[in-house]
Design a protein around this motif. Sequence first.
Motif, PDB file in Angstrom:
ATOM      1  N   VAL A 190       0.808  -1.208   0.000  1.00 45.23           N
ATOM      2  CA  VAL A 190       0.000   0.000   0.000  1.00 45.23           C
ATOM      3  C   VAL A 190       0.848   1.269   0.000  1.00 45.23           C
ATOM      4  O   VAL A 190       0.470   2.286  -0.584  1.00 45.23           O
ATOM      5  N   SER A 191       2.008   1.239   0.624  1.00 44.49           N
ATOM      6  CA  SER A 191       2.806   2.457   0.759  1.00 44.49           C
ATOM      7  C   SER A 191       3.408   2.928  -0.560  1.00 44.49           C
ATOM      8  O   SER A 191       3.930   4.051  -0.644  1.00 44.49           O
ATOM      9  N   TYR A 195      -0.268  10.269  -2.554  1.00 44.91           N
ATOM     10  CA  TYR A 195      -1.236  11.290  -2.930  1.00 44.91           C
ATOM     11  C   TYR A 195      -0.719  12.655  -2.488  1.00 44.91           C
ATOM     12  O   TYR A 195       0.190  12.767  -1.648  1.00 44.91           O
ATOM     13  N   ALA A 196      -1.297  13.699  -3.068  1.00 43.14           N
ATOM     14  CA  ALA A 196      -0.902  15.072  -2.739  1.00 43.14           C
ATOM     15  C   ALA A 196      -2.087  15.989  -2.960  1.00 43.14           C
ATOM     16  O   ALA A 196      -3.059  15.640  -3.645  1.00 43.14           O
ATOM     17  N   THR A 207       2.444  11.935  -0.192  1.00 46.34           N
ATOM     18  CA  THR A 207       2.215  11.266   1.086  1.00 46.34           C
ATOM     19  C   THR A 207       1.882   9.805   0.825  1.00 46.34           C
ATOM     20  O   THR A 207       0.981   9.502   0.035  1.00 46.34           O
ATOM     21  N   SER A 208       2.598   8.897   1.487  1.00 43.35           N
ATOM     22  CA  SER A 208       2.366   7.463   1.280  1.00 43.35           C
ATOM     23  C   SER A 208       1.034   7.054   1.885  1.00 43.35           C
ATOM     24  O   SER A 208       0.688   7.446   3.006  1.00 43.35           O
ATOM     25  N   LEU A 209       0.294   6.262   1.126  1.00 38.44           N
ATOM     26  CA  LEU A 209      -0.951   5.711   1.628  1.00 38.44           C
ATOM     27  C   LEU A 209      -0.649   4.656   2.686  1.00 38.44           C
ATOM     28  O   LEU A 209       0.390   4.003   2.658  1.00 38.44           O
ATOM     29  N   SER A 210      -1.579   4.480   3.619  1.00 38.63           N
ATOM     30  CA  SER A 210      -1.402   3.551   4.727  1.00 38.63           C
ATOM     31  C   SER A 210      -2.679   2.743   4.908  1.00 38.63           C
ATOM     32  O   SER A 210      -3.752   3.131   4.428  1.00 38.63           O
ATOM     33  N   GLU A 215      -6.067  11.626   8.383  1.00 38.34           N
ATOM     34  CA  GLU A 215      -6.852  12.787   7.984  1.00 38.34           C
ATOM     35  C   GLU A 215      -6.056  13.670   7.033  1.00 38.34           C
ATOM     36  O   GLU A 215      -4.866  13.923   7.231  1.00 38.34           O
ATOM     37  N   VAL A 216      -6.743  14.135   6.005  1.00 43.82           N
ATOM     38  CA  VAL A 216      -6.158  14.984   4.976  1.00 43.82           C
ATOM     39  C   VAL A 216      -6.886  16.318   5.002  1.00 43.82           C
ATOM     40  O   VAL A 216      -8.112  16.372   4.892  1.00 43.82           O
TER      41      VAL A 216
END
Length: 264
Positions: A190-191, A195-196, A207-210, A215-216
């Motif tokens: 997943v990492s 996204y940005a 930013t690596s997905l987890s 929260e974004v």
Amino acid sequence: IDLVESSTKAVTLTATVTDSNSCQDLSSVLAYVYRSGIGYTGCDTAGEANNNYCYPEVSCSVDGGTCTDNTDGSADYTCTVNLQYYADPTDTNTQYPTEFWMDTIKATDDDAASGNTEVAAGVKLNSLTAFNITGSINYGGLGPEESNNPLDQTVTTTPTGNVGLDQEHSGSDNMCTDYPTCSGGTPIGVSYQKYALASLTAYSSGTSLSTSAIEVELNVPKPTSGSPTTMDTWWGIFIPSGTISGAYSGENTITAVKGETTNW
């Protein structure tokens, strides 16, 4: 009051109106619905209408079985106001947490005499945290050690409720050629997805997905009309060395979160 996403909510008002001559002398009964901070004086003409906080001059109809004779002094009326999905909320963590939604009923008789009465206690209008997003993210055809650089897959968020929005992002452990079984191929962790919040962001700066929801601070404004402001996020992936070719898929979860009111 609970609103309806991307639509209107019919709210029923009732009143008993008395005319000392006869209820049959009444020529019109109108309702005015508004946020308490606006007040009846800020919502007592059609020109003050605003779907966020003021619904004036709502027509009311006499109930069947009332005012059946010219000796009847009173008549029961029912009015229906259709509140837009972006009407101002007044519950906690909103711009107006100490306010309520109120209504005033105004009756006019055939001599142009009129009177009005405000409801004794208002009601809360609840937050509706809701949105639509584009349905999928397609990273396209990439080989090992290739990436979407800069991040170029766009997800558009459209608010469909009455609050400003942030989001939470998370994803499944892996993307696989046989998702969700993930028994073959070379799972992609997943990492490797990033996204940005800005276009043309380099993959290395995303930013690596987890698997855990993060929260974004998207800061989508509260809608104030039927044409809300949308916001985008940009996505991409890196394909690790040694990944076996195939059509990989997985599942990302994007959850709506009520944003901070300073960003509405």
